[in-house]
Design an enzyme around this catalytic site. Structure first.
Site, PDB file in Angstrom:
ATOM      1  N   LYS A  51      -0.284  15.065 -46.620  1.00  0.00           N
ATOM      2  CA  LYS A  51      -0.914  14.503 -45.417  1.00  0.00           C
ATOM      3  C   LYS A  51      -2.409  14.645 -45.574  1.00  0.00           C
ATOM      4  O   LYS A  51      -2.934  15.745 -45.760  1.00  0.00           O
ATOM      5  CB  LYS A  51      -0.454  15.256 -44.168  1.00  0.00           C
ATOM      6  CG  LYS A  51      -0.904  14.592 -42.889  1.00  0.00           C
ATOM      7  CD  LYS A  51      -1.472  15.570 -41.888  1.00  0.00           C
ATOM      8  CE  LYS A  51      -2.934  15.839 -42.163  1.00  0.00           C
ATOM      9  NZ  LYS A  51      -3.606  16.596 -41.100  1.00  0.00           N
TER      10      LYS A  51
HETATM   11  C1  R5P Z   1      -3.711  19.556 -36.869  1.00  0.00           C
HETATM   12  O1  R5P Z   1      -3.919  19.971 -35.762  1.00  0.00           O
HETATM   13  C2  R5P Z   1      -2.398  19.170 -37.280  1.00  0.00           C
HETATM   14  O2  R5P Z   1      -2.066  19.452 -38.598  1.00  0.00           O
HETATM   15  C3  R5P Z   1      -2.042  17.735 -36.983  1.00  0.00           C
HETATM   16  O3  R5P Z   1      -0.680  17.620 -37.217  1.00  0.00           O
HETATM   17  C4  R5P Z   1      -2.751  16.680 -37.796  1.00  0.00           C
HETATM   18  O4  R5P Z   1      -4.143  16.827 -37.742  1.00  0.00           O
HETATM   19  C5  R5P Z   1      -2.398  15.274 -37.340  1.00  0.00           C
HETATM   20  O5  R5P Z   1      -2.672  15.050 -36.006  1.00  0.00           O
HETATM   21  P1  R5P Z   1      -3.868  14.120 -35.501  1.00  0.00           P
HETATM   22  O6  R5P Z   1      -3.471  12.691 -35.816  1.00  0.00           O
HETATM   23  O7  R5P Z   1      -3.958  14.383 -34.046  1.00  0.00           O
HETATM   24  O8  R5P Z   1      -5.101  14.505 -36.258  1.00  0.00           O
END
Ligand code: R5P
Length: 268
Positions: free
Chosen positions: A174
């Site tokens: 990710k």
């Molecule tokens: C961080 O807070 C987490 O790993 C989230 O799952 C990741 O950043 C994705 O969420 P967002 O699209 O809100 O950034």
């Protein structure tokens, strides 16, 4: 690849090779994030559109119905908080693989902080997690985290962090989208990439453009939180993003899906 690993990956990454993950793990360092004060209520209407949800064990146990029919990506790193922003990169493993198995997680996720003081520690944490998870056929998703340094999100940095995650054995990476050179991030990473959204932006079309462009350049989908559930019309956002990912919709077509769903929500 062993049957268990393949089976779990097939629940996360759909037959078309794409995936829409919705994370609600933000509280693990941000506390009660806006619109995620009651995570169970936030995620409930979005579940039909998610291929998997990502969260911590505490929220899973306390806020999610155990009969839920969605794969769980369990966040297993943390131990830091917004109260000490300078130390966000000092994460450790907060949940064991044994607990992940007990909770019937389909995958686990852990942040790595490349380029930060916590780089070495978080990379070794991740490598150890991969070793253990491979023993049990559990996919690992590396989260290329930037902490409070959002400006780090350029192609050179993201390519570096994503490639390192893959080298350490991540089954999925990710990372963030970047407008310039995102194809270099994907090309240099031999495992599937999903993009996060980061803080909510003002226009939904901007989000549709990112997601569309990321998919064109080789990402398999998203792990997108705030830009879905902090929106005033989260279901419309989820449906529109799903259309880009699984139906090859263009940003303009996604906007139509969004508007139609929004109208139906408003008139209903
Ligand atoms: C961080 O807070 C987490 O790993 C989230 O799952 C990741 O950043 C994705 O969420 P967002 O699209 O809100 O950034």
């Amino acid at each position: 690849m062993d049957w268990g690993m393949r089976n779990r990956l097939s629940k996360l990454i759909q037959r078309d090779g794409r995936a829409l993950f919705i994370p609600i793990d933000h509280g693990y360092f941000q506390g009660p994030t806006r619109k995620l004060e009651k995570p169970g209520e936030t995620i409930k209407p979005l579940l039909p559109y998610a291929d998997a949800i990502m969260l911590t064990r505490g929220i899973l146990r306390n806020c999610i119905d155990p009969t839920v029919d969605k794969p769980i990506i369990l966040r297993v790193s943390g131990g830091t908080s917004m109260a000490r922003r300078d130390e966000l990169d000092q994460e450790g493993q907060i949940t064991s693989v044994r607990e992940a198995i007990r909770l019937n997680a389909c995958a686990v996720s852990m942040s790595i902080f490349v380029g930060a003081p916590g780089e070495h520690q978080t990379l070794l944490n991740f490598a150890r997690l991969v070793d253990e998870c491979e023993d049990y056929g559990i996919p690992t998703m590396a989260v290329t985290a930037v902490g409070a340094e959002l400006e780090k999100r350029d192609a050179r940095y993201l390519a570096l962090a994503s490639r390192i995650a893959a080298e350490l054995g991540a089954r999925v990476v990710k990372t963030y989208y970047c407008e310039e050179g995102f194809e270099k991030v994907v090309d240099g990473c031999p495992v599937p990439i999903v993009i996060a959204g980061g803080p909510k932006v003002d226009s939904e079309l901007e989000v549709f453009n990112w997601v569309y462009d990321a998919i064109q350049k080789g990402a398999i989908g998203v792990n997108l939180g705030r830009n879905i559930w902090q929106h005033d019309y989260p279901v419309a956002m989820a449906k529109a993003i799903r259309a880009i990912i699984h139906e090859n919709a263009t940003p303009k077509e996604a906007q139509q899906v969004f508007e139609e769903t929004k109208r139906a929500t408003t008139s209903g």
